[in-house]
Write a protein that holds these residues in place. Structure first.
Motif, short mmCIF file in Angstrom:
data_model
loop_
_atom_site.label_atom_id
_atom_site.label_comp_id
_atom_site.label_asym_id
_atom_site.label_seq_id
_atom_site.Cartn_x
_atom_site.Cartn_y
_atom_site.Cartn_z
N ILE A 116 0.87 -1.20 -0.04
CA ILE A 116 0.07 -0.05 -0.01
C ILE A 116 0.76 1.33 -0.18
N ARG A 117 1.95 1.26 0.72
CA ARG A 117 2.62 2.43 0.89
C ARG A 117 3.43 2.76 -0.44
N TYR A 137 0.95 4.15 -2.74
CA TYR A 137 0.52 5.54 -2.57
C TYR A 137 1.51 6.25 -2.94
N THR A 138 2.93 5.98 -2.90
CA THR A 138 3.88 6.87 -3.38
C THR A 138 3.87 7.04 -4.85
N ILE A 192 1.41 6.72 -6.92
CA ILE A 192 0.22 7.73 -7.10
C ILE A 192 0.46 8.89 -6.66
N ASP A 193 1.02 9.35 -5.79
CA ASP A 193 1.44 10.59 -5.38
C ASP A 193 2.38 11.32 -6.66
N TYR A 217 -6.16 5.54 -5.53
CA TYR A 217 -6.12 5.26 -4.09
C TYR A 217 -7.06 4.46 -3.69
N ALA A 257 -5.77 1.06 -4.74
CA ALA A 257 -4.64 0.79 -3.74
C ALA A 257 -5.18 0.09 -2.33
N ASN A 258 -5.96 0.96 -1.81
CA ASN A 258 -6.43 0.23 -0.53
C ASN A 258 -6.98 -1.16 -0.60
N VAL A 278 -1.38 3.22 7.24
CA VAL A 278 -1.28 3.96 5.70
C VAL A 278 -1.78 5.46 5.76
N ASP A 279 -2.53 5.90 6.76
CA ASP A 279 -2.75 7.48 6.58
C ASP A 279 -1.92 8.19 7.11
#
Length: 128
Positions: free
Chosen positions: A13-14, A17-18, A20-21, A39, A42-43, A86-87
């Motif tokens: 997930i991390r 997220y990276t 996607i960011d 996102y 990804a979740n 994750v958050d």
């Protein structure tokens, strides 16, 4: 196995997220909702990865009759652990705490299932 499955899913997930960011960085100035579908995907992948990794690890280790452990671990992962890991960017002790919570949930469920299963349905011991 639960700790390894939790770390694999968290890493997945991390990492997503990276990516996607970085991919939506330019679009986020024009559209604040840029990347929302990514996102969500990804979740979903991270939530599905943890029980699959736990199940695969248990199968490779030869552990049978682990349905309750997978269900309980998935519930704890999806409702409590994922949000905290994750958050935010947890520190070492916070990450260790949540991995320990996952491990305790899976271990407790495994022990409970072993007690609840009738003797006739318990997995047979392997002989070497």
């Amino acid at each position: 196995m639960a700790a390894a499955a939790t770390l694999v899913a968290w890493w997945l997930i991390r990492g997503m997220y990276t990516l996607i960011d970085h991919a939506t960085e330019a679009d986020s100035a024009r559209n604040p909702l840029a990347g929302i579908p990514y996102y969500l995907a990804a979740n979903a992948a991270g939530i599905i990865c943890q029980p699959l990794a736990l199940w695969a690890g248990a199968r490779l280790a030869g552990v049978r009759g682990n349905h309750l452990a997978i269900v309980i671990s998935t519930f704890v992962w999806a409702t409590m652990t994922t949000g905290h890991l994750v958050d935010s960017t947890p520190g070492l002790w916070e990450a260790v705490l949540w991995v320990a919570v996952q491990s305790a949930a899976a271990t407790g469920a495994s022990l409970l299932q072993a007690r609840l299963m009738p003797a006739s349905t318990q997995p047979k011991e392997r002989s070497s």
